[in-house]
Design an enzyme around this catalytic site. Structure first.
Site, PDB file in Angstrom:
ATOM      1  N   CYS A 169       0.909  -1.369   0.131  1.00 38.19           N
ATOM      2  CA  CYS A 169       0.262   0.362   0.083  1.00 38.19           C
ATOM      3  C   CYS A 169       0.830   1.512  -0.309  1.00 38.19           C
ATOM      4  CB  CYS A 169      -0.857  -0.240   0.883  1.00 38.19           C
ATOM      5  SG  CYS A 169      -1.367   1.578   1.634  1.00 38.19           S
TER       6      CYS A 169
ATOM      7  N   CYS B 168       0.221   3.423   3.217  1.00 38.48           N
ATOM      8  CA  CYS B 168       1.062   2.925   3.799  1.00 38.48           C
ATOM      9  C   CYS B 168       2.145   3.308   4.669  1.00 38.48           C
ATOM     10  CB  CYS B 168       0.486   1.350   3.771  1.00 38.48           C
ATOM     11  SG  CYS B 168      -1.329   0.828   4.272  1.00 38.48           S
TER      12      CYS B 168
ATOM     13  N   CYS C 100     -14.291   4.053   5.343  1.00 42.35           N
ATOM     14  CA  CYS C 100     -14.786   4.459   4.341  1.00 42.35           C
ATOM     15  C   CYS C 100     -13.583   4.964   4.286  1.00 42.35           C
ATOM     16  CB  CYS C 100     -15.941   5.385   3.859  1.00 42.35           C
ATOM     17  SG  CYS C 100     -15.791   6.801   3.026  1.00 42.35           S
TER      18      CYS C 100
ATOM     19  N   CYS D 184     -14.551   8.732   3.629  1.00 44.92           N
ATOM     20  CA  CYS D 184     -15.121   9.322   4.329  1.00 44.92           C
ATOM     21  C   CYS D 184     -13.854  10.066   5.505  1.00 44.92           C
ATOM     22  CB  CYS D 184     -15.654   8.464   5.747  1.00 44.92           C
ATOM     23  SG  CYS D 184     -16.621   8.193   4.619  1.00 44.92           S
TER      24      CYS D 184
END
Length: 441
Positions: free
Chosen positions: A57, A60, A190, A193
């Site tokens: 990722c 990340c 999410c 979000c």
């Protein structure tokens, strides 16, 4: 393959596998797995911040230096761990992890960790960790505990101004109140979000006192989410005005930055403002309220009722009411006075030489006023007020530097004016001297 080669291959594979992890034993970030998670985190008395990540990722990887820096800063105060959720999918699934990185705060109730919604920086993580510690201490000492993990609901940054909503408090907080609301329906996992969180918190602070911003976790409180047709995250609904009392809501269709949210909400709030009342200057209290409690006050001087009867006056007042609605977002005070009823006020703003109807806009704080010099019509006044709202137009100084005290006068009864009745003169009791007789020349 020889035994040595096999051993070397296994060692190399182990080193490669180990290198896949984003954190090492040298870091202050503790590597967590299904075998040590309960012992280290759940059974611990410490506050934990846990990142669930995937080695591939990009976000990340970008977080790593900030996460390490925060772990070092919080050492001895808050523990920070990391779970390779790509390798340990069962552990990620247990905590509803559906995107990377997901950061959870395990505070007082370890069985119900809260999503960290703050900034993805070392300082944001430190602030979130310290807040969780304070909440834990307050809860243990009997004090009020706030939301952990960087704030309640979907808010981030200064998230204290975002109000946490649930199925149980929604109707009382939103539907039954007189406040205007923007409500975000979000899901903890999410990504959109999470991106919205800091903007939502900033908007909540900037709109404080005007529009309330709330956040409802639609995965935990599905009743209200279902009632309002929430099918994706984040979904934002506007509750205000007459629709609010019926429980209906309007879909938010603005942008997702703090500026966008504030602009959209303020426009909606203005639309719901009642039109200002056009008050007659019948006392000094009326004049003071309109001109001291508002930035500007609009004062119309209408002709005497004998010169402009009720239909004429009502037409002027109707135009003023329409203009008050048009410019209500300015929150000006609006007044009218009958010609010559407030002579000191007229003198202070030089009305005498213009005749009636006339209009001035007064800035009491600056001791100045602007005079309508165009036609006293709806369009003429509209142009005059529009120019003033853009900072255009000339001003004069109020005579005496401040408005005079207004006189007490009766309020108009809404009727036509009538001339006073002339008294009949009875000459029957009046003795008149006899006129001298006429003489001929």
């Amino acid at each position: 393959m020889s035994r040595i080669h096999t051993w070397f291959a296994l060692l190399l594979f182990g080193l490669i596998a180990a290198s896949d992890g984003l954190y090492s034993a040298r870091d202050d970030v503790i590597e967590l797995t299904p075998s040590n998670f309960n012992r280290e985190v759940i059974d611990s008395d410490s506050v934990w911040i846990v990142e669930f990540y995937a080695p591939w990722c990009g976000h990340c990887k970008n977080l790593v230096p900030e996460y390490k820096k925060a772990a070092t800063a919080l050492k001895g105060v808050v523990k920070m761990g990391a779970v390779d959720a790509d390798q340990h999918q069962s552990l990620g699934g247990q905590y509803g992890v559906r995107g990377f990185p997901t950061i959870k705060v395990f505070g007082l109730n370890k069985k119900k960790p809260e999503d960290y919604q703050g900034a993805r920086s070392s300082q944001g993580l430190v602030d979130g960790g310290l807040k969780a510690v304070r909440d834990m201490v307050n809860a243990r000492s009997g004090g009020k505990s706030g939301g952990g993990g960087g704030g309640s609901g979907g808010g981030g940054g200064d998230a204290k101004d975002v109000i946490e909503l649930t199925d149980s408090n929604f109707d009382k907080m939103v539907i039954e109140s007189d406040d205007i609301w923007l409500v975000e329906f979000f899901a903890p996992w999410c990504g959109h979000c999470k991106n919205l969180a800091p903007h939502w918190a900033e908007a909540a602070s900037r709109l404080k006192g005007k529009v309330k911003l709330g956040a409802l976790d639609a995965t935990a409180h599905s009743g209200k989410a279902s009632e309002y047709g929430v099918k994706g995250y984040p979904t934002i609904k506007f509750f205000g005005g007459g629709s609010k009392s019926r429980g209906s809501a309007e879909e938010y269709d603005g942008g997702r930055t703090a500026d966008d949210i504030v602009r959209w909400a303020e426009e909606k709030a203005v639309a719901l403002l009642p039109a200002p009342e056009i008050k007659q200057v019948t006392s000094n209290a009326v004049l003071k309220e309109a001109c001291e409690d508002h930035g500007l006050c609009v004062i119309a001087f209408l002709p005497h009722i004998l010169d402009c009867q009720s239909a004429c006056r009502d037409a002027h007042l109707a135009d003023l009411a329409r203009l008050g609605e048009r410019f209500k977002q300015k929150q000006w005070g609006w007044l009218w006075s009958e010609a010559a009823a407030q002579s000191a006020l007229e003198t202070s703003v030089d009305i005498g030489g213009f005749g009636y109807p006339a209009m001035v806009v007064v800035n009491k704080k600056k001791g100045s006023f602007a005079t309508l010099r165009g036609p006293f019509t709806f369009d003429g006044i509209n142009d005059f007020l529009r120019d003033l709202s853009y900072g255009r137009g000339s001003t004069s100084t109020i005579r005496g530097a401040s408005l005079p005290t207004a006189d007490e006068v009766p309020a108009w009864d809404g009727k036509d004016g009538e001339l006073p009745e002339e008294e009949d003169i009875d000459l029957s009791d009046v003795e008149l001297d006899e006129l001298p007789p006429k003489t001929e020349l």
